[in-house]
Write a protein that holds these residues in place. Sequence first.
Motif, PDB file in Angstrom:
ATOM      1  N   PRO A 101       0.805  -1.233   0.000  1.00 23.83           N
ATOM      2  CA  PRO A 101       0.000   0.000   0.000  1.00 23.83           C
ATOM      3  C   PRO A 101       0.831   1.274   0.000  1.00 23.83           C
ATOM      4  O   PRO A 101       0.348   2.322  -0.429  1.00 23.83           O
ATOM      5  CB  PRO A 101      -0.805  -0.126   1.303  1.00 23.83           C
ATOM      6  N   ALA A 102       2.070   1.214   0.471  1.00 24.22           N
ATOM      7  CA  ALA A 102       2.893   2.418   0.549  1.00 24.22           C
ATOM      8  C   ALA A 102       3.630   2.712  -0.746  1.00 24.22           C
ATOM      9  O   ALA A 102       3.678   3.862  -1.201  1.00 24.22           O
ATOM     10  CB  ALA A 102       3.898   2.283   1.692  1.00 24.22           C
ATOM     11  N   SER A 103       4.224   1.674  -1.356  1.00 26.14           N
ATOM     12  CA  SER A 103       5.085   1.922  -2.521  1.00 26.14           C
ATOM     13  C   SER A 103       4.811   1.010  -3.704  1.00 26.14           C
ATOM     14  O   SER A 103       5.396   1.183  -4.765  1.00 26.14           O
ATOM     15  CB  SER A 103       6.555   1.734  -2.114  1.00 26.14           C
ATOM     16  N   GLY A 104       3.938   0.028  -3.533  1.00 22.52           N
ATOM     17  CA  GLY A 104       3.740  -0.975  -4.554  1.00 22.52           C
ATOM     18  C   GLY A 104       4.567  -2.224  -4.307  1.00 22.52           C
ATOM     19  O   GLY A 104       4.376  -3.224  -4.970  1.00 22.52           O
ATOM     20  N   ALA A 105       5.501  -2.151  -3.338  1.00 23.10           N
ATOM     21  CA  ALA A 105       6.324  -3.310  -2.961  1.00 23.10           C
ATOM     22  C   ALA A 105       7.027  -3.921  -4.165  1.00 23.10           C
ATOM     23  O   ALA A 105       6.967  -5.122  -4.394  1.00 23.10           O
ATOM     24  CB  ALA A 105       5.470  -4.361  -2.242  1.00 23.10           C
ATOM     25  N   HIS A 106       7.734  -3.081  -4.935  1.00 22.51           N
ATOM     26  CA  HIS A 106       8.490  -3.604  -6.067  1.00 22.51           C
ATOM     27  C   HIS A 106       9.707  -4.386  -5.580  1.00 22.51           C
ATOM     28  O   HIS A 106       9.910  -5.525  -5.987  1.00 22.51           O
ATOM     29  CB  HIS A 106       8.965  -2.465  -6.963  1.00 22.51           C
ATOM     30  N   PHE A 107      10.546  -3.751  -4.774  1.00 24.21           N
ATOM     31  CA  PHE A 107      11.797  -4.328  -4.258  1.00 24.21           C
ATOM     32  C   PHE A 107      12.700  -4.821  -5.391  1.00 24.21           C
ATOM     33  O   PHE A 107      13.562  -5.677  -5.165  1.00 24.21           O
ATOM     34  CB  PHE A 107      11.526  -5.499  -3.296  1.00 24.21           C
ATOM     35  N   ASN A 108      12.517  -4.312  -6.592  1.00 30.15           N
ATOM     36  CA  ASN A 108      13.130  -4.910  -7.779  1.00 30.15           C
ATOM     37  C   ASN A 108      13.197  -3.876  -8.897  1.00 30.15           C
ATOM     38  O   ASN A 108      12.149  -3.430  -9.389  1.00 30.15           O
ATOM     39  CB  ASN A 108      12.277  -6.110  -8.204  1.00 30.15           C
ATOM     40  N   PRO A 109      14.389  -3.455  -9.336  1.00 27.54           N
ATOM     41  CA  PRO A 109      14.484  -2.458 -10.404  1.00 27.54           C
ATOM     42  C   PRO A 109      13.809  -2.876 -11.699  1.00 27.54           C
ATOM     43  O   PRO A 109      13.281  -2.022 -12.425  1.00 27.54           O
ATOM     44  CB  PRO A 109      16.000  -2.306 -10.599  1.00 27.54           C
ATOM     45  N   ALA A 110      13.813  -4.171 -12.009  1.00 26.07           N
ATOM     46  CA  ALA A 110      13.160  -4.632 -13.235  1.00 26.07           C
ATOM     47  C   ALA A 110      11.651  -4.374 -13.169  1.00 26.07           C
ATOM     48  O   ALA A 110      11.030  -3.964 -14.152  1.00 26.07           O
ATOM     49  CB  ALA A 110      13.440  -6.111 -13.465  1.00 26.07           C
ATOM     50  N   VAL A 111      11.064  -4.615 -12.004  1.00 22.95           N
ATOM     51  CA  VAL A 111       9.632  -4.360 -11.834  1.00 22.95           C
ATOM     52  C   VAL A 111       9.342  -2.862 -11.932  1.00 22.95           C
ATOM     53  O   VAL A 111       8.401  -2.446 -12.611  1.00 22.95           O
ATOM     54  CB  VAL A 111       9.142  -4.923 -10.481  1.00 22.95           C
ATOM     55  N   SER A 112      10.151  -2.055 -11.287  1.00 25.28           N
ATOM     56  CA  SER A 112       9.946  -0.605 -11.344  1.00 25.28           C
ATOM     57  C   SER A 112      10.077  -0.093 -12.768  1.00 25.28           C
ATOM     58  O   SER A 112       9.286   0.752 -13.215  1.00 25.28           O
ATOM     59  CB  SER A 112      10.963   0.110 -10.439  1.00 25.28           C
ATOM     60  N   LEU A 113      11.052  -0.591 -13.515  1.00 32.79           N
ATOM     61  CA  LEU A 113      11.239  -0.169 -14.902  1.00 32.79           C
ATOM     62  C   LEU A 113      10.029  -0.529 -15.748  1.00 32.79           C
ATOM     63  O   LEU A 113       9.568   0.278 -16.571  1.00 32.79           O
ATOM     64  CB  LEU A 113      12.500  -0.819 -15.475  1.00 32.79           C
ATOM     65  N   VAL A 114       9.484  -1.717 -15.552  1.00 35.95           N
ATOM     66  CA  VAL A 114       8.296  -2.126 -16.298  1.00 35.95           C
ATOM     67  C   VAL A 114       7.102  -1.251 -15.933  1.00 35.95           C
ATOM     68  O   VAL A 114       6.335  -0.829 -16.807  1.00 35.95           O
ATOM     69  CB  VAL A 114       7.981  -3.614 -16.041  1.00 35.95           C
ATOM     70  N   MET A 115       6.934  -0.940 -14.656  1.00 34.32           N
ATOM     71  CA  MET A 115       5.816  -0.101 -14.244  1.00 34.32           C
ATOM     72  C   MET A 115       5.932   1.310 -14.822  1.00 34.32           C
ATOM     73  O   MET A 115       4.931   1.919 -15.190  1.00 34.32           O
ATOM     74  CB  MET A 115       5.738  -0.041 -12.717  1.00 34.32           C
ATOM     75  N   VAL A 116       7.153   1.812 -14.939  1.00 36.90           N
ATOM     76  CA  VAL A 116       7.358   3.116 -15.576  1.00 36.90           C
ATOM     77  C   VAL A 116       7.017   3.028 -17.060  1.00 36.90           C
ATOM     78  O   VAL A 116       6.328   3.893 -17.607  1.00 36.90           O
ATOM     79  CB  VAL A 116       8.808   3.594 -15.372  1.00 36.90           C
ATOM     80  N   ALA A 117       7.493   1.984 -17.721  1.00 37.74           N
ATOM     81  CA  ALA A 117       7.220   1.824 -19.155  1.00 37.74           C
ATOM     82  C   ALA A 117       5.733   1.689 -19.423  1.00 37.74           C
ATOM     83  O   ALA A 117       5.245   2.135 -20.479  1.00 37.74           O
ATOM     84  CB  ALA A 117       7.965   0.605 -19.684  1.00 37.74           C
ATOM     85  N   ARG A 118       4.997   1.120 -18.486  1.00 34.03           N
ATOM     86  CA  ARG A 118       3.547   0.958 -18.643  1.00 34.03           C
ATOM     87  C   ARG A 118       2.768   2.155 -18.096  1.00 34.03           C
ATOM     88  O   ARG A 118       1.556   2.126 -18.009  1.00 34.03           O
ATOM     89  CB  ARG A 118       3.096  -0.325 -17.922  1.00 34.03           C
ATOM     90  N   ARG A 119       3.481   3.190 -17.687  1.00 37.78           N
ATOM     91  CA  ARG A 119       2.889   4.428 -17.190  1.00 37.78           C
ATOM     92  C   ARG A 119       2.067   4.212 -15.918  1.00 37.78           C
ATOM     93  O   ARG A 119       1.109   4.932 -15.659  1.00 37.78           O
ATOM     94  CB  ARG A 119       2.021   5.095 -18.273  1.00 37.78           C
TER      95      ARG A 119
END
Length: 228
Positions: A58-76
């Motif tokens: 609930p606070a950050s999306g709990a990515h804990f993973n640069p690959a996940v964060s990069l995909v979420m950015v690419a998907r807007r």
Amino acid sequence: MSRRMLAEGLGTMLLLAVVIGSGIMGERLAGGNVAIALLANTMATVGGLYVLIEVFGPASGAHFNPAVSLVMVARRQLPWSDLGPYIGAQLLGALLGAWLAHAMFELPLMELSTKVRAGPGQWLAEGAATFGLLLVILRAPQQRAAAMVAAYIGAAYWFTASTSFANPAAVFGRMFSDSFAGIAPASAMNFIVAELAGAALGVLAHQALGAPAPASPKTEAPLRPERG
């Protein structure tokens, strides 16, 4: 932003402490039986990852993973301006997690792994592990995302030749632990390249399969931070 970065940093720190610490404990108690050590490492990681996603999601999306964060950015689903801070918090958290595990087991804080993990099979395994992880994240219903991600990673510990790092931040943190879960710095870059390639293929597979049914306002896409 500060709260989201704190959540990503703390979550990644605790995740690496779980992975490395359980590897150390498993190896010490297994009496040389690598299968038992890996089983202990797997069970701790599955439980820890599930709880951490539920706590920090609930606070950050709990990515804990640069690959996940990069995909979420690419998907807007995450602003580009958040990518650098997210990755920075994850990498710092991974390093602190390695140090925390070492401090608990009275090992040197500053050390580099000598465990070489190399070869086409290992690289393919990392690509496959990250491919599956992103596919699960993108297609899992919000209310079951934590359990499905944790279960997948637990399975991937055993069906991949690399024991499924599937996370560039985990690779970074595990370089600083010459333990059961470690990876030599010389092996790290190939793992990271394979993980990013696997993540990209996971996104393409998700698109080819077609988007799941639209979520209600209360069940947004999994592993993205709540706003407000």
